[in-house]
Design a protein around this motif. Structure first.
Motif, PDB file in Angstrom:
ATOM      1  N   UNK A 101       0.895  -1.251   0.037  1.00 43.05           N
ATOM      2  CA  UNK A 101      -0.045   0.016   0.063  1.00 43.05           C
ATOM      3  C   UNK A 101       0.922   1.374  -0.084  1.00 43.05           C
ATOM      4  N   UNK A 102       0.296   2.313  -0.620  1.00 47.01           N
ATOM      5  CA  UNK A 102       1.015   3.542  -0.614  1.00 47.01           C
ATOM      6  C   UNK A 102       1.442   4.302   0.768  1.00 47.01           C
ATOM      7  N   UNK A 103       0.396   3.779   1.724  1.00 47.68           N
ATOM      8  CA  UNK A 103       0.723   4.364   3.089  1.00 47.68           C
ATOM      9  C   UNK A 103       2.089   3.843   3.812  1.00 47.68           C
ATOM     10  N   UNK A 104       2.840   2.811   3.160  1.00 45.84           N
ATOM     11  CA  UNK A 104       3.879   2.496   4.011  1.00 45.84           C
ATOM     12  C   UNK A 104       5.098   2.484   2.772  1.00 45.84           C
ATOM     13  N   UNK A 105       4.970   3.011   1.540  1.00 44.18           N
ATOM     14  CA  UNK A 105       6.007   3.166   0.594  1.00 44.18           C
ATOM     15  C   UNK A 105       6.956   4.422   0.952  1.00 44.18           C
ATOM     16  N   UNK A 106       8.168   4.238   0.484  1.00 40.70           N
ATOM     17  CA  UNK A 106       8.994   3.210  -0.065  1.00 40.70           C
ATOM     18  C   UNK A 106       9.425   2.281   1.144  1.00 40.70           C
ATOM     19  N   UNK A 107       9.590   0.981   0.660  1.00 38.69           N
ATOM     20  CA  UNK A 107       9.973  -0.047   1.999  1.00 38.69           C
ATOM     21  C   UNK A 107      10.310  -1.455   1.079  1.00 38.69           C
ATOM     22  N   UNK A 108      11.305  -1.829   1.653  1.00 36.64           N
ATOM     23  CA  UNK A 108      11.672  -3.437   1.278  1.00 36.64           C
ATOM     24  C   UNK A 108      10.901  -4.435   1.968  1.00 36.64           C
ATOM     25  N   UNK A 109      10.347  -5.107   1.269  1.00 39.51           N
ATOM     26  CA  UNK A 109       9.670  -6.038   2.158  1.00 39.51           C
ATOM     27  C   UNK A 109      10.653  -7.409   2.305  1.00 39.51           C
ATOM     28  N   UNK A 125      10.040  -2.029   9.955  1.00 40.15           N
ATOM     29  CA  UNK A 125       9.471  -2.688  10.991  1.00 40.15           C
ATOM     30  C   UNK A 125       7.750  -2.887  10.912  1.00 40.15           C
ATOM     31  N   UNK A 126       7.190  -2.743   9.767  1.00 41.67           N
ATOM     32  CA  UNK A 126       5.719  -3.127   9.695  1.00 41.67           C
ATOM     33  C   UNK A 126       5.690  -4.516   9.234  1.00 41.67           C
ATOM     34  N   UNK A 127       4.542  -4.908   9.615  1.00 38.26           N
ATOM     35  CA  UNK A 127       4.057  -6.453   9.240  1.00 38.26           C
ATOM     36  C   UNK A 127       2.827  -6.113   8.367  1.00 38.26           C
ATOM     37  N   UNK A 175      -4.405  -5.210   5.582  1.00 42.85           N
ATOM     38  CA  UNK A 175      -3.977  -4.443   6.699  1.00 42.85           C
ATOM     39  C   UNK A 175      -2.460  -4.463   7.141  1.00 42.85           C
ATOM     40  N   UNK A 176      -1.919  -3.703   7.796  1.00 41.34           N
ATOM     41  CA  UNK A 176      -0.550  -3.512   8.357  1.00 41.34           C
ATOM     42  C   UNK A 176      -0.605  -3.069   9.734  1.00 41.34           C
ATOM     43  N   UNK A 177       0.524  -3.080  10.492  1.00 46.41           N
ATOM     44  CA  UNK A 177       0.671  -2.647  11.960  1.00 46.41           C
ATOM     45  C   UNK A 177       2.071  -2.256  12.236  1.00 46.41           C
TER      46      UNK A 177
END
Length: 803
Positions: free
Chosen positions: A340-348, A366-368, A380-382
């Motif tokens: 989701x755009x809410x947590x970009x940019x990020x590496x999974x 640090x998100x899941x 969902x993310x947290x």
């Protein structure tokens, strides 16, 4: 102790935790019932329009499928939008040659490739394995292991876990299988008795392990051998310990491997430089498909419910795969879904499947994220941690996460399946943090039982922990040095040994149980050498065993083993201390440094009595001492000691410390060859007194010939022939002598030994009087066996090995 100089007395450090680990639930491996596994469902997710029903074939040169029949290349990591349709890919077919595999032919074949990686820059993700830096290369001659029933040296035990690996520990609570890696060795250990089996065969450091679900097969991966063009994957039979198959496919490190739920498939994933995912038939270990990504992929997992479904994670997206096979025809459908755009940019950086069409992925921040595998969307993310989440494992309604903040956390996700139905309206406050523990390093491996109540966790500190959430306890199972082992010393009664490492720790081990007894830790310094006091001495009122250790800042510290504390700190050197030795009465500590100075200090007063500068400008490699018992030397004094420096010089001294007397007795200098083949760095110069003839000095180092020299202090010469060059082939049919004896370990006891600097062979010499050294002749394995030579106490890579 000061805050920066403290001993490690973590609960469980001296326990015998194996007694507390539950027994396996069954004696024999369980028979898996796979009848409930669905076959190729979810057609609406991987649906195709009428125009898309014709599969897209990717063209390219096929090769690199060293062990298999097909290769595949797909630009699976291309940018995609959430609504993009999946791509179906049909690999071309490679017909293997009928003759055995030839590495030279592999060099001519080029792997089927998708888009070439733009660069090989390591991503900001600790999941990727990086082999340890080595200062030397192995010998050009490769030595094969002797048959299992052959006589000769056998590995008895390994103390240590390679915290530099990734996912390099496996545990099956049903069968009791527990395996981990240390250096080039796979250790299979009984958690209750502590007995070990060792699987040898890898040429380089092992990066990762995988175990089949029936616990009958373990796969291990390492770097390329000296004559290999690709990394090595070994397939081990758990019952026999034999290597069933050796696979070669990835050009650089293998960072992850996993078996499918029915154990019919094995997927292997290369690192950020390789960027290749290979799918193998786990029955024949033929290569089925091979895919090269345009971006690094961090982890891969099979669906436990859907046959042929797997997923991998990388930069900002999850890639879902569906494999379809019609006869010999294999196709892969690929669906890449961004976060989701809410947590970009990020590496999974991690992922795991769970029950109820759920998939969890961890991020570098640090998100899941929770994903619906029916619709392939994140609902969902947290915020689960402050650092990168590199380990995830889930079963039922519980989820375990491990990160580079050293924390491992247990989550209750009982509400997540219901939240999946709500879709975008799901709220993360329904996820509860049940428990958490802080361990001693970044979490790099973890395995838990089906109830998620207990498990084993590995950290970068070289420790394997037994974690019990029910009792809220963590007990250290395996512990070793975080990096290079610099020195080893044995107690006078040989019941314990002490090791030191570049991680700044001094560790005392019980040789009977191989358990860590006590650990002394100095932060921000490397411990380069140590010595055990030959007799109990009293520094603070009561007699006890003491260990002196030398550090990279020029300090000496004296630790009391019985009191488990530091009793003295001295600073006799301005540069790193590289060698240590006690006088025979334990009243004097001799220390040598990187600049060639030798300090004479008193452990009672902490005062440095004198400085000897005879070896100035060349690092001291060895200090050794013995009690003088030979009046024929013609000098007064009760102690003989020597110092050997890196410039191939050895000074021999006679001392009477009670009279403050220290006199140079002899000076040895050995020539060195010149030319372009001089190795860098040079092997150390090693010297010691012969245990059965104290007036004889044994020397080995970089010289004109590869030999061991015996020098008589009485005759002032070498009174008997040198050993022949060790390059010749051994006369023994079951063993060999290495051709590059750059020795790095010299240790005394009832017998003494030399260890090859490349850590491939150990040379042992018997101290029995009936075998004087002048009658030994050529040093060969057969010669050693005929005289009943024994060996013990060498050091290898990141572990202490007892042979």
């Amino acid at each position: 102790l000061a805050a920066h100089e403290k001993r490690d007395l973590t609960p469980g450090a001296s326990d015998t935790p194996r007694k507390r680990v539950p027994l396996p639930t069954v004696i024999s491996p369980p028979c898996l019932d796979l009848s409930s596994i669905q076959q190729m469902v979810h057609e609406h997710t991987f649906s195709e329009s009428e125009e898309e029903k014709e599969e897209v074939c990717l063209n390219g040169d096929v090769g690199g499928a060293v062990n298999g029949a097909t290769a595949l290349s797909v630009p699976a990591a291309e940018e995609a939008v959430p609504s993009e349709e999946p791509v179906a890919v049909k690999p071309t077919t490679f017909q293997p040659a009928s003759r055995p595999h030839n590495h030279t032919e592999d060099e001519c074949r080029k792997e089927a490739k998708g888009p070439e990686p733009e660069n090989n820059i390591r991503p900001d993700c600790y999941r990727h394995f990086a082999p340890r830096f080595k200062t030397s290369e192995p010998s050009s001659k490769v030595f094969s292991l002797p048959p299992a029933d052959a006589k000769g040296l056998k590995l008895k035990a390994v103390v240590g876990y390679n915290g530099n690996g990734r996912g390099n520990m496996v545990w099956n609570p049903d069968t009791g299988l527990f395996a981990y890696s240390c250096g080039c060795v796979v250790i299979v250990e009984d958690l209750h008795s502590g007995s070990q089996r060792h699987w040898l065969g890898h040429p380089e450091e092992i990066s990762t392990l995988a175990v089949s679900h029936d616990a009958q097969v373990v796969a291990s991966a390492s770097g390329r051998g000296l004559k290999d063009l690709r990394c090595q994957i070994c397939i081990w039979d758990v019952q026999s310990g034999a290597c069933r198959k050796t696979l070669f496919h990835h050009e650089t490190q293998v960072q992850a491997m996993v078996y499918s739920r029915d154990d019919r498939l094995l997927v292997t994933l290369g690192d950020y430089a390789d960027r290749v995912m290979a799918l193998w038939n786990a029955q024949t270990y033929e290569l089925m498909t091979s895919t090269r990504f345009s971006e690094p992929v961090h982890e891969v997992a099979f669906s436990p419910l859907l046959a042929g479904h797997l997923a991998c994670v990388g930069k900002g997206a999850v890639t879902f795969w569906l494999m379809e096979q019609r006869g010999t025809d294999i196709s892969l459908k690929v669906h890449r879904v961004p976060v989701p755009d809410t947590i970009r940019p990020v590496e999974l950086t991690s992922l795991c499947y769970s029950a109820g069409c759920l998939l969890y992925s961890g991020t570098s921040s640090g998100q899941i994220c929770a994903w619906d595998t029916e619709t392939n969307r994140c609902f969902m993310t947290w915020e689960a941690d402050e650092g990168e989440i590199g380990v995830l494992q889930s079963h039922g309604n519980r989820l375990v996460s491990g990160s580079n903040t050293k924390r491992i956390r247990l989550w209750s996700v009982v509400a997540v399946p219901e939240l999946r139905i709500r879709g975008a309206g799901a709220r993360s406050n329904s996820v509860l943090l049940e428990q958490e523990m802080t361990l001693d390093g970044t979490i790099v491996s973890a395995t838990f039982d089906d109830s998620m109540d207990m498990g084993i966790v590995g950290t970068t500190a070289g420790t394997l922990w037994y974690v019990n959430w029910t009792e809220n306890t963590s007990i250290r199972l395996i512990s070793g040095h975080k990096n290079k082992v610099s020195g080893v010393a044995f107690s006078p009664d040989e019941s314990h040994c002490a090791t030191c490492g570049e991680d700044g720790s001094v560790r005392v081990w019980s040789l009977a149980s191989l358990e860590l007894v006590v650990q002394f830790q100095v932060l921000n310094q490397s411990c380069l050498c140590l010595a055990w006091s030959p007799v109990p001495i009293s520094l603070s009122g009561a007699e006890g065993q003491h260990i002196a250790a030398g550090y990279s800042d020029g300090t000496l510290r004296v630790f009391s083993v019985s009191r488990t504390e530091m009793e003295l700190k001295m600073h006799p050197h301005s540069v790193a201390v590289t060698a240590l030795g006690y006088s025979t009465d334990g009243e004097i500590i001799l220390s040598g440094d990187k600049e060639g100075l030798v300090a004479v200090s008193s452990p009672r007063t902490g005062i440095t009595i004198r400085i000897l500068a005879d070896h100035r400008s060349s690092p001291i490699n060895v200090i050794d001492g013995t009690r003088k018992q030979h009046a024929e030397l013609g000098v007064e004094g009760s102690d003989l000691w020597l110092a050997a420096s890196a410039d191939r010089r050895v000074s021999i001294w006679v001392s009477d410390w009670m009279k403050d007397k220290c006199e140079l007795l002899d000076w040895l200098s050995f020539p060195a060859p010149t030319g372009p083949e001089v190795p860098h760095p040079l092997p150390p110069s090693l010297a010691a007194f012969c245990p059965w003839d104290k007036s004889t000095v044994v020397y080995s180092g970089f010289g004109v010939q590869k030999e061991i020299l015996f020098y008589s202090l009485q005759q002032k010469q070498v009174p008997f022939p040198f050993f022949e060059s060790l390059r010749e082939t051994s006369h023994s049919p079951t063993a060999a002598v290495p051709n590059k004896p750059d020795f790095s370990v010299l240790s005394w006891g009832e017998s003494w030994l030399l260890a090859d600097r490349e850590q491939t062979s150990i040379f042992a010499f018997c101290s029995q009087p009936q075998f004087p050294v002048c009658k030994m002749g050529i040093l060969t394995t057969q010669c050693m066996q005929d005289r009943g030579f024994g060996v013990r106490n060498p050091v290898q890579r990141n572990a202490v090995l007892l042979r």
